[in-house]
Design a protein around this motif. Structure first.
Motif, short mmCIF file in Angstrom:
data_model
loop_
_atom_site.label_atom_id
_atom_site.label_comp_id
_atom_site.label_asym_id
_atom_site.label_seq_id
_atom_site.Cartn_x
_atom_site.Cartn_y
_atom_site.Cartn_z
N GLY A 73 0.80 -1.29 -0.08
CA GLY A 73 0.02 0.09 -0.19
C GLY A 73 0.85 1.39 -0.17
N MET A 74 2.08 1.30 0.51
CA MET A 74 2.98 2.59 0.48
C MET A 74 3.39 2.87 -0.98
SD MET A 74 5.15 2.59 4.10
CE MET A 74 4.97 0.96 5.12
N GLY A 75 3.99 1.78 -1.49
CA GLY A 75 4.39 1.98 -2.77
C GLY A 75 3.02 2.62 -3.67
N LEU A 76 1.91 1.75 -3.86
CA LEU A 76 0.96 2.20 -4.21
C LEU A 76 0.33 3.64 -3.98
CD1 LEU A 76 -1.14 1.07 -6.42
CD2 LEU A 76 -2.54 -0.04 -4.71
N ALA A 77 0.28 3.75 -2.77
CA ALA A 77 -0.09 5.23 -2.33
C ALA A 77 0.91 6.21 -3.23
CB ALA A 77 0.24 5.58 -1.05
N ARG A 78 2.11 6.15 -3.18
CA ARG A 78 2.94 6.85 -3.86
C ARG A 78 2.81 6.98 -5.41
NH1 ARG A 78 7.88 9.91 -2.23
NH2 ARG A 78 8.79 10.54 -4.25
N GLN A 79 2.48 5.90 -6.06
CA GLN A 79 2.22 5.88 -7.54
C GLN A 79 1.01 6.38 -7.74
OE1 GLN A 79 1.62 1.93 -8.97
NE2 GLN A 79 0.76 2.66 -10.99
N LEU A 80 -0.07 6.48 -6.78
CA LEU A 80 -1.39 7.27 -7.22
C LEU A 80 -1.29 8.80 -7.07
CD1 LEU A 80 -3.99 5.12 -5.08
CD2 LEU A 80 -3.60 5.34 -7.39
N LYS A 81 -0.41 9.03 -5.94
CA LYS A 81 -0.15 10.58 -5.63
C LYS A 81 0.80 11.19 -6.93
CE LYS A 81 -2.56 11.30 -2.07
NZ LYS A 81 -3.57 12.05 -1.95
N ASP A 82 1.68 10.43 -7.77
CA ASP A 82 2.34 10.72 -8.60
C ASP A 82 1.79 10.96 -9.88
OD1 ASP A 82 4.48 11.12 -6.79
OD2 ASP A 82 5.53 9.48 -7.25
N GLU A 83 0.84 9.96 -10.07
CA GLU A 83 0.28 9.71 -11.34
C GLU A 83 -1.05 10.23 -11.61
OE1 GLU A 83 0.60 5.59 -12.42
OE2 GLU A 83 2.64 5.56 -12.30
N ILE A 84 -1.86 10.67 -10.56
CA ILE A 84 -3.10 10.89 -10.55
C ILE A 84 -3.64 12.47 -10.32
CG2 ILE A 84 -5.85 10.38 -9.62
CD1 ILE A 84 -4.40 8.11 -11.53
N ASP A 85 -3.98 13.14 -11.09
CA ASP A 85 -4.23 14.45 -10.93
C ASP A 85 -5.34 14.48 -9.80
OD1 ASP A 85 -2.23 15.64 -12.66
OD2 ASP A 85 -3.75 15.50 -14.22
N HIS A 86 -5.36 15.40 -8.95
CA HIS A 86 -6.41 15.63 -7.70
C HIS A 86 -6.83 14.26 -7.39
CE1 HIS A 86 -6.73 19.66 -9.61
NE2 HIS A 86 -6.97 19.19 -10.75
N CYS A 87 -5.52 13.53 -6.95
CA CYS A 87 -5.71 12.13 -6.40
C CYS A 87 -6.61 12.36 -5.06
CB CYS A 87 -4.47 11.57 -5.89
SG CYS A 87 -4.71 9.72 -5.42
N PRO A 88 -7.54 11.32 -4.81
CA PRO A 88 -8.28 11.53 -3.28
C PRO A 88 -7.37 11.30 -2.24
CG PRO A 88 -9.52 10.23 -5.16
CD PRO A 88 -8.17 10.50 -5.72
N PRO A 89 -7.81 11.54 -1.08
CA PRO A 89 -6.98 11.18 0.05
C PRO A 89 -6.65 9.73 0.27
CG PRO A 89 -9.03 11.86 0.86
CD PRO A 89 -9.14 12.06 -0.69
N VAL A 90 -5.48 9.34 0.71
CA VAL A 90 -5.11 8.03 1.01
C VAL A 90 -5.07 7.77 2.57
CG1 VAL A 90 -3.43 6.17 0.46
CG2 VAL A 90 -4.17 7.84 -1.44
N LEU A 91 -5.41 6.98 3.13
CA LEU A 91 -5.21 6.19 4.29
C LEU A 91 -4.45 4.98 4.00
CD1 LEU A 91 -5.49 6.33 7.42
CD2 LEU A 91 -7.62 5.01 7.10
N VAL A 92 -3.32 4.74 4.75
CA VAL A 92 -2.50 3.58 4.59
C VAL A 92 -2.46 2.81 5.65
CG1 VAL A 92 -0.31 2.59 4.52
CG2 VAL A 92 -0.97 4.43 2.76
N ILE A 93 -2.84 1.36 5.89
CA ILE A 93 -2.71 0.66 6.99
C ILE A 93 -1.38 0.01 7.38
CG2 ILE A 93 -3.69 -1.45 8.17
CD1 ILE A 93 -6.03 -0.89 6.26
N ILE A 94 -0.78 0.29 8.39
CA ILE A 94 0.77 -0.26 8.67
C ILE A 94 0.66 -1.28 9.86
CG2 ILE A 94 1.96 1.71 7.83
CD1 ILE A 94 2.18 2.83 10.57
N ALA A 95 1.92 -2.18 9.63
CA ALA A 95 1.80 -3.22 10.49
C ALA A 95 2.53 -2.91 12.12
CB ALA A 95 2.27 -4.46 10.18
N ARG A 96 3.34 -1.65 11.89
CA ARG A 96 4.35 -1.29 13.07
C ARG A 96 4.17 0.15 13.14
NH1 ARG A 96 5.99 -5.17 10.09
NH2 ARG A 96 7.22 -3.78 8.90
N PRO A 97 3.91 0.66 14.45
CA PRO A 97 4.09 2.19 14.47
C PRO A 97 5.51 2.92 14.09
CG PRO A 97 3.50 1.27 16.62
CD PRO A 97 3.64 0.05 15.61
N ALA A 98 6.65 1.95 14.06
CA ALA A 98 7.75 2.30 13.66
C ALA A 98 7.86 2.62 12.16
CB ALA A 98 8.97 1.38 13.86
#
Length: 136
Positions: A73-98
């Motif tokens: 999801g992190m790489g995909l979020a980056r791709q969406l933000k780089d490639e999609i004009d006016h990309c909707p907001p993205v929430l990423v679910i991570i496994a560790r707070p770190a």
């Protein structure tokens, strides 16, 4: 053409794990509050499906699993933000707070950590859907 007037928000939920998708849906709930229509969930298990949804204009929020196999999801979020004009907001679910520092690289607006706290996830989704989408 489908009339979506009065319809609830459309959230694209990405994970290759059906159990994680169910966990997110249960954490968020069926609607944002008692006075709003049901959320329109679009569950997808592949990055290609997320990108196809992003190319439309009917997505209000992306929720992406950072731990998904093949394309996280992190790489995909980056791709969406780089490639999609006016990309909707993205929430990423991570496994560790770190991993939050790494999630900042993805340009996602917010992250939540597993195990999911339903109150935190629901409130985060509400805030993200209420926030104005910045022009890019």
């Amino acid at each position: 053409m489908t009339d979506t007037a009065g319809a609830g928000p459309r959230i694209v939920l990405y994970s290759d794990d059906v159990d994680i998708r169910e966990e997110v849906r249960l954490a968020v709930g069926p609607r944002l509050d008692a006075d709003t229509p049901d959320i329109r969930w679009v569950e997808v298990a592949t990055a290609d499906a997320v990108v196809a949804e992003a190319r439309g204009d009917d997505v209000d929020l992306f929720v992406l699993d950072a731990e998904a196999d093949k394309v996280g999801g992190m790489g995909l979020a980056r791709q969406l933000k780089d490639e999609i004009d006016h990309c909707p907001p993205v929430l990423v679910i991570i496994a560790r707070p770190a991993d939050a520092w790494l999630a900042s690289w993805s340009n996602a607006e917010n992250v939540v950590t597993r195990p999911l706290d339903p109150m935190v996830v629901h409130d985060m989704v509400v805030r993200m859907l209420d926030a104005p989408t910045p022009a890019t």
